[in-house]
Scaffold this motif. Structure first.
Motif, PDB file in Angstrom:
ATOM      1  N   GLU A 115      -0.314  -0.051  -5.911  1.00  0.00           N
ATOM      2  CA  GLU A 115       0.383   1.225  -6.042  1.00  0.00           C
ATOM      3  C   GLU A 115       1.036   1.583  -4.712  1.00  0.00           C
ATOM      4  N   ARG A 124       2.515   4.692  -2.986  1.00  0.00           N
ATOM      5  CA  ARG A 124       2.727   6.136  -2.958  1.00  0.00           C
ATOM      6  C   ARG A 124       3.642   6.440  -1.775  1.00  0.00           C
ATOM      7  N   ASN A 184       5.000   5.683  -6.970  1.00  0.00           N
ATOM      8  CA  ASN A 184       4.923   7.127  -7.191  1.00  0.00           C
ATOM      9  C   ASN A 184       5.483   7.843  -5.974  1.00  0.00           C
ATOM     10  N   ILE A 232      -0.944   7.058   2.436  1.00  0.00           N
ATOM     11  CA  ILE A 232       0.108   6.673   1.508  1.00  0.00           C
ATOM     12  C   ILE A 232       0.645   5.330   1.997  1.00  0.00           C
TER      13      ILE A 232
END
Length: 341
Positions: A29, A31, A64, A86
């Motif tokens: 992921e 971010r 995201n 992040i």
């Protein structure tokens, strides 16, 4: 349970299973955080990054994005990326030097003659080496960078036609030593104000003026709080996509390549729209809104350059390795000469 309720329950379970399957399919992921509005060319570029990376990775990477300063300002985002809270953040020419000092060179006034020259430098073997060193020393990797136009002065006091006209003007600058030194060299009064507080500072009179690319002035309605604009093109505005180095290295090589390509696509998207604004649409739009826009002639442009040339060289060689400063100027001179052949 009725047949309708059974069908509804089965449908809900199928949707949940699908959602869980999608979540499980993403091995990684990303971010990301940036500070600009969802209408900005920068955000459009990041949406291209998201769409490309998720598609090209076959769902192995989920992206995201938290836009518009939801996770804090530019420096906040970079700090979060540095510690791994992040994975990706928005950097610019005014803040990268806080994390890797040699990046200060990018904010040097009148370093580049135009956007095209800057793009050649950013993709040169020389600067790719600088980017690798930044990743090793700071833990942040510059994936790609996009020009968002050259920075120009605006103010509410008077037209600025030469460097001498800057005297006494309280000019908002980002919290960057380079910008402070530049305005001081021109005789102005540099006043650091965070981006997020800039509009209010101009509206309330805390500062008389600011400096940003033409497209930014239009996007954020600076015409409502500023009267005069000078197209002096003193610094290249440079937005960048920056990634946590440890996360980048954790990706398999094929996914690293996808991330880099996606970042370049994002930068190209932003650059394309900003370039159109700077060269075609934004100046006319600001004039129609009542802002007085002045383009200095060649002699007037030279007053700005001469005011800062000496002080900037002294400043850079005090803050950075003089050999590095000389190497940057030589690289740009070589690129400029090659472009003329």
């Amino acid at each position: 349970m009725s047949l309708r309720r059974k069908i509804s329950a089965l449908a809900s379970a199928a949707v949940l299973a699908c959602m869980m399957g999608t979540a499980q399919a993403a091995e990684f992921e990303i971010r990301g955080s940036h500070s600009e509005s969802v209408e900005s060319p920068l955000h459009k570029g990041w949406l291209v990054f998201e769409a490309y990376v998720e598609s090209a990775s076959g769902g192995r990477i989920a992206v995201n994005i938290s836009p518009a300063g939801q996770l804090g300002g530019i420096k906040d985002g970079l700090e979060q990326a540095k510690v791994g809270a992040i994975q990706m953040a928005h950097g610019d020419e005014q803040t990268l030097d806080s994390f890797y000092r040699p990046m200060m060179i990018l904010a040097t006034p009148y370093l580049f003659a135009n956007d095209e020259e800057a793009q050649r430098f950013l993709h040169s073997a020389f600067f790719m080496g600088v980017r690798e060193q930044m990743a090793k020393e700071s833990g942040l990797r510059l994936l790609a960078a996009a020009s968002y136009g050259f920075r120009c002065f605006t103010n509410n006091v008077k037209p600025i036609r030469s460097a001498a006209d800057m005297k006494g003007i309280r000019m908002r600058v980002p919290p960057s030593p380079m910008s402070l030194a530049m305005v001081e060299a021109m005789g102005g009064s540099p006043t650091p104000v965070p981006w997020e507080e800039l509009y209010g500072a101009m509206q309330s009179g805390v500062v008389d003026g600011q400096e940003n690319p033409v497209g930014v002035a239009l996007d954020y309605s600076f015409d409502q709080v500023q009267k005069h604009m000078t197209l002096d093109n003193h610094q290249l505005g440079l937005n960048s996509l920056v990634m946590n180095e440890a996360f980048y290295q954790s990706l398999p090589p094929e996914l690293r390549a996808i991330v880099v390509t996606g970042a370049e696509m994002a930068a190209a998207t932003e650059y394309g729209e900003r370039n159109y604004q700077a060269r075609v649409s934004a100046v006319g739009a600001l004039q129609k809104k009542g802002m007085e826009v002045y383009a200095p002639n060649l002699e007037e442009q030279e007053t700005f350059r001469q005011a800062v040339a000496g002080p900037m060289q002294v400043y850079l060689k005090k803050e950075l390795d003089p050999a590095y400063v000389d190497a940057v100027y030589k690289e740009i001179a070589d690129l400029r000469a090659a472009a003329l052949k």
